[in-house]
Design a protein around this motif. Sequence first.
Motif, short mmCIF file in Angstrom:
data_model
loop_
_atom_site.label_atom_id
_atom_site.label_comp_id
_atom_site.label_asym_id
_atom_site.label_seq_id
_atom_site.Cartn_x
_atom_site.Cartn_y
_atom_site.Cartn_z
N ASP A 236 0.81 -1.22 0.00
CA ASP A 236 0.00 0.00 0.00
C ASP A 236 0.84 1.27 0.00
N ASP A 237 2.14 1.13 -0.24
CA ASP A 237 3.01 2.31 -0.25
C ASP A 237 2.71 3.22 -1.43
N LYS A 238 3.17 4.45 -1.29
CA LYS A 238 3.04 5.38 -2.41
C LYS A 238 4.35 5.43 -3.22
N VAL A 239 4.19 5.62 -4.51
CA VAL A 239 5.34 5.64 -5.43
C VAL A 239 5.31 6.93 -6.24
N LEU B 146 2.56 0.05 -16.14
CA LEU B 146 2.67 -1.19 -15.36
C LEU B 146 2.37 -0.92 -13.89
N LEU B 147 2.94 0.17 -13.37
CA LEU B 147 2.71 0.51 -11.97
C LEU B 147 1.24 0.89 -11.75
N ASN B 148 0.68 1.55 -12.72
CA ASN B 148 -0.73 1.94 -12.61
C ASN B 148 -1.62 0.70 -12.50
N LYS B 149 -1.28 -0.32 -13.28
CA LYS B 149 -2.02 -1.59 -13.19
C LYS B 149 -1.87 -2.21 -11.82
N ALA B 150 -0.66 -2.10 -11.26
CA ALA B 150 -0.38 -2.77 -10.00
C ALA B 150 -0.93 -2.01 -8.79
N ILE B 151 -0.75 -0.68 -8.77
CA ILE B 151 -1.09 0.04 -7.54
C ILE B 151 -2.03 1.22 -7.75
N GLY B 152 -2.46 1.46 -8.99
CA GLY B 152 -3.48 2.48 -9.28
C GLY B 152 -3.14 3.85 -8.71
N LYS B 153 -4.03 4.37 -7.91
CA LYS B 153 -3.92 5.76 -7.45
C LYS B 153 -2.73 6.01 -6.52
N ASN B 154 -2.09 4.97 -6.05
CA ASN B 154 -0.91 5.19 -5.21
C ASN B 154 0.33 5.55 -6.04
N LEU B 155 0.16 5.54 -7.36
CA LEU B 155 1.25 5.99 -8.22
C LEU B 155 1.05 7.48 -8.52
N TYR B 156 2.05 8.27 -8.15
CA TYR B 156 2.00 9.72 -8.39
C TYR B 156 3.02 10.06 -9.46
N CYS B 157 2.50 10.45 -10.63
CA CYS B 157 3.42 10.78 -11.73
C CYS B 157 3.63 12.30 -11.78
N ILE B 158 4.86 12.67 -12.08
CA ILE B 158 5.18 14.09 -12.22
C ILE B 158 5.79 14.30 -13.61
N GLU C 28 8.17 18.77 -5.63
CA GLU C 28 6.88 18.14 -5.91
C GLU C 28 6.71 16.84 -5.14
N ALA C 29 7.78 16.06 -5.10
CA ALA C 29 7.68 14.77 -4.41
C ALA C 29 7.41 14.99 -2.91
N HIS C 30 7.96 16.07 -2.38
CA HIS C 30 7.73 16.35 -0.95
C HIS C 30 6.27 16.68 -0.65
N ARG C 31 5.56 17.10 -1.66
CA ARG C 31 4.14 17.38 -1.45
C ARG C 31 3.31 16.11 -1.32
N ILE C 32 3.90 14.99 -1.75
CA ILE C 32 3.17 13.72 -1.64
C ILE C 32 3.47 13.15 -0.26
N GLU C 33 2.47 13.08 0.54
CA GLU C 33 2.68 12.68 1.92
C GLU C 33 3.12 11.22 1.98
N ASP C 34 4.19 10.96 2.73
CA ASP C 34 4.55 9.59 3.03
C ASP C 34 4.94 8.73 1.82
N VAL C 35 5.52 9.35 0.80
CA VAL C 35 5.90 8.56 -0.37
C VAL C 35 7.15 7.74 -0.04
N LYS C 36 7.16 6.48 -0.48
CA LYS C 36 8.25 5.57 -0.07
C LYS C 36 9.16 5.16 -1.23
N TRP C 37 8.63 5.19 -2.45
CA TRP C 37 9.38 4.63 -3.58
C TRP C 37 9.56 5.65 -4.70
N LEU C 38 10.69 5.52 -5.37
CA LEU C 38 10.94 6.27 -6.60
C LEU C 38 10.97 5.25 -7.75
#
Length: 507
Positions: free
Chosen positions: A210-213, A229-241, A304-314
């Motif tokens: 359930d981590d954010k990426v 691929l990530l979108n298929k796997a984790i959907g909305k937890n993927l934050y693209c910039i 931008e990445a810092h605005r995503i709370e609790d993001v764990k993966w790049l």
Amino acid sequence: KVLILDFGSQYTQLIARRVRELNIYSEIHPFNKIPVDLDSYKAVILSGSPFSVRSDNALHSDLSNIRGQKPLLAVCYGAQYLAHFSGGEVAESNTREYGRANLSFIQEKDLFFENIHTGSQVWMSHSDTIKQLPTNGVLLASTHDVENAAYKIEGEATYAIQFHPEVYHSADGRQLLQNFLVKIARVKQDWTPQSFIEETVENLKNKIGDDKVVLGLSGGVDSSVAAMLLNKAIGKNLYCIFVNNGLLRKNEFEDVLHQYQGMGLNVKGVDASARFLDALDGESDPETKRKIIGRVFIEVFDDEAHRIEDVKWLAQGTIYPDVIESVSATGGPSATIKSHHNVGGLPDFMKLKVVEPLKSLFKDEVRRVGASMNMDPLLLGRHPFPGPGLAIRILGDLTREKVRILQEVDAIFINNLKSWNLYDKVWQAGAILLPVNSVGVMGDERTYEKCVALRAVESTDGMTADWVNLPYEFLQKTSNEIINKVKGVNRVVYDISSKPPATIEWE
Ligand code: XMP
């Protein structure tokens, strides 16, 4: 899967690709770094090499857990290696044996040569020759000049060939690899884009939970397929910039952002043009431009990445050629380094863990995986575009006005390539703004304006490239349109240099 041990041949990657074209997964490892989990490999292939088995610096591989225990195919150097160190004899050949040859004798009864017949064309590239087969060697094929062109070892599933089955000019190369891998080694042909997608999505789910990426999209094929691929796997937890550095092609930021949104990606477009262009204003040194762009990109991405709370993966779109450990000309394994290609690639960046879903794929396989997820063929077929964008195509000092001029010129060139159906025949194309003004005449006026160069190349990986023979009529129309429509340009030239010795970009 299949293990390919690399002895430094220029064709090693081709072997891997040919095996994968049979829907069998393959991996390349240096000859002296045999993987510990050998059990998971169903067959082993030894590559060719620039070295001679007779020389003091011949490369040695510890085959004690492989030979006689797993199906083994030795190609070129590999075949000589098995002969030379197992009771046979290798000597310098009187004639250097390069290029086309035909198999004049084939042991057609052997499974190895099933569906391959006498006369089959093979490709040779060696200066040593096998004079005598190794202990228990059985001759399987010869050409007019090379008696020991193929052999096997009695009592083992060990096969050896002097020619290169992986190159296009070996007409039955694919059949031969298939005979060895499927008939003899009984490897399953179940590695397809679809199976890759299913397996990767499953692994990504397990790994990420359930981590954010966070992922930086570039508009290019690799980052886009990785995102899907990530979108298929984790959907909305993927934050693209997707960052606009102000150095993209004309309208590219808006068009690509729109396209990403249409693909269901959770993507944020960040227009940082001003920040980049301010930092670059007046800068003319190529390496400094690259450094500035890299630094500003990291700052913007970091913000931008810092605005995503609790993001764990790049997440990154790294592909296989970037990570293969290749054997260098000195015989030692060395990592392939393309530092300028990894603008956003910082392993310890923000203490994020890194995930790279495409790390095992070649570029054409990335495209096939994308196609299998129904991604837009126009996106998948896009030419590569450098991270620093138009900045490295504006020679001399960089200003906003020059970016605008180049965007206009580039748009005319690229649109014309598309409307003439030439875009897909070209590997990469673009325009370069030169730091010279030249004299021209428009109407009765004398002009003193900018000169642009057009560049279009054919290539497979960007390492070597040749200029494309574009039709004169196309060049004529394009040049005319550029000079008539783009204010500030009065001269167009076409770059006819190959790489090497020139590079694709001008700086
Ligand atoms: P060269 O000019 O080295 O280019 O023949 C080979 C390929 O690399 C791309 N290229 C770059 N890509 N950052 C990038 O992301 C860079 O600084 C850079 N410089 C060159 C070039 O467009 C070509 O595809």
